[in-house]
Design a protein around this motif. Structure first.
Motif, short mmCIF file in Angstrom:
data_model
loop_
_atom_site.label_atom_id
_atom_site.label_comp_id
_atom_site.label_asym_id
_atom_site.label_seq_id
_atom_site.Cartn_x
_atom_site.Cartn_y
_atom_site.Cartn_z
N ILE A 136 -28.51 -15.04 25.34
CA ILE A 136 -27.65 -15.99 26.04
C ILE A 136 -28.07 -16.07 27.50
CG2 ILE A 136 -25.28 -16.59 26.65
CD1 ILE A 136 -25.87 -16.69 23.66
N ARG A 183 -21.64 -11.57 23.70
CA ARG A 183 -22.35 -12.76 24.16
C ARG A 183 -22.74 -13.59 22.95
NH1 ARG A 183 -23.39 -13.95 29.54
NH2 ARG A 183 -25.66 -13.90 29.38
N GLY A 184 -22.16 -14.78 22.84
CA GLY A 184 -22.45 -15.62 21.70
C GLY A 184 -22.11 -14.98 20.38
N TYR A 189 -33.35 -21.00 25.32
CA TYR A 189 -32.16 -21.03 24.45
C TYR A 189 -31.93 -22.42 23.87
CZ TYR A 189 -27.53 -19.90 22.69
OH TYR A 189 -26.45 -19.69 21.86
N GLU A 195 -30.10 -18.57 19.19
CA GLU A 195 -29.94 -17.11 19.04
C GLU A 195 -31.26 -16.41 18.73
OE1 GLU A 195 -27.21 -15.09 19.39
OE2 GLU A 195 -26.14 -16.80 20.20
#
Length: 328
Positions: free
Chosen positions: A46, A76-77, A301, A306
């Protein structure tokens, strides 16, 4: 004397900050340790630094600062992240201060000023592994100017407010960005203006501490001073082969500088000095035709999501090369 020491660039800079942390503690000072928390892509895909909204199991100090312990983690995410500062906290058995860059230079200044007041600090020392914090801003190879510039600008603003601040650089060229010979020339220039405060480095006790901490911390640049102290000599590859570092006893030497003198030639720190957010600081560096670490993370990103942590180094190198040629 009460001293706060923090890693200025994120990643493993918190490990390099252990050098003055241990040495000042040995001299009888009360020392607090912290770091800007911004994990590298292989740990956290991220984009951007880790701040209070991502932390779990921490004590929130103010808008931009949290106190982390060995049980702290970030989300995170949807992914659980164990930042390097948590691993260092576990190794030391103490709580450390996580600093957020989302507020830009003014946000970090405000956060550090509040910490200084609450802890009755006598001094704040920012520590950089590699030395790219000394960059002017037009150097070829400079690839992570954003975090360092925000931190340097904040140290200068604190100094202008009357607080004793300094900047320590260890492991010249250890991050694979700027050549050690060039960094030495920058230090010499700063010294000629009265800005070199101290030359020091590792000792056996610090080396033992670093060995213990590095057993569970993922960092390359902050590992190199220990390798140098233990006798490594020659070129090694880092950043998944994206960069090479020539290791010698020089990387075990630290240089403590006056940030007020350092900023005189720093186009980057001057550009972000009035920033109220990390995006504002980033845009200011873009205007200098700089492609920052945040720009790279966002581009990667956007392309890979991911899976950004899994892409091969040649893809990153190709993307950076294309973007650097672009003028903002």
């Amino acid at each position: 004397m009460n001293v706060f020491i923090f890693g200025v660039g994120g990643g493993g800079d918190v490990v390099s900050a252990l050098i003055p942390y241990r040495q000042l503690a040995q001299r009888g000072h009360v020392v607090y340790l912290g770091s800007v928390v911004w994990e590298r892509r292989v740990e956290d895909p991220i984009p951007g630094p880790i701040c209070n909204d991502s932390w779990r199991e921490v004590e929130v100090i103010n808008r931009w600062v949290s106190l982390v312990n060995e049980k702290s983690y970030a989300v995170r995410g949807g992914r659980l992240i164990i930042p390097q500062i948590v691993r260092v906290a576990k190794a030391l058995g103490t709580k450390l201060f996580s600093l957020c860059l989302e507020g830009g230079s003014k946000g970090l200044f405000t956060a550090l000023r509040e910490v200084s007041q609450s802890l009755s600090l006598d001094a704040i020392i920012g520590v950089d592994a590699g030395g790219d914090v000394l960059a002017i801003g037009d150097e070829e190879g400079l690839s992570s100017p954003l975090a360092d510039s925000i931190s340097l600008a904040s140290l200068v603003r604190l100094k202008r407010e009357g607080l004793n601040t300094s900047l320590q650089v260890v492991g010249l060229g250890a991050d694979g960005e700027l050549d050690p010979a060039y960094l030495l020339s920058r230090i010499s220039k700063i010294a000629s203006m009265g800005g070199l405060l101290e030359v020091g480095g590792l000792d056996r006790d610090v080396a033992l501490l670093l060995e213990d901490v590095l057993a569970n911390v993922n960092t390359e640049a902050s590992r190199i001073p220990l390798l140098a102290f233990r006798g490594t000599y020659g070129e090694i590859a880092i950043r998944q082969g994206l960069a090479k570092v020539f290791v010698s006893p020089l990387q075990a030497v630290s240089f403590t500088l006056d940030p007020e003198v350092v900023i005189r030639d720093s186009m980057t720190a001057k550009a972000v000095y009035e920033s109220n957010s990390i995006d504002e600081a980033d845009t200011s560096l873009n205007r200098l035709n700089l492609y920052t670490e945040l720009d790279l993370e966002r581009d990667i990103y956007a392309m890979f999501g991911e899976k950004a942590s899994e892409i091969p180094p040649e893809v990153v190198k190709s993307l950076r090369s294309r973007r650097v040629q672009k003028r903002f």
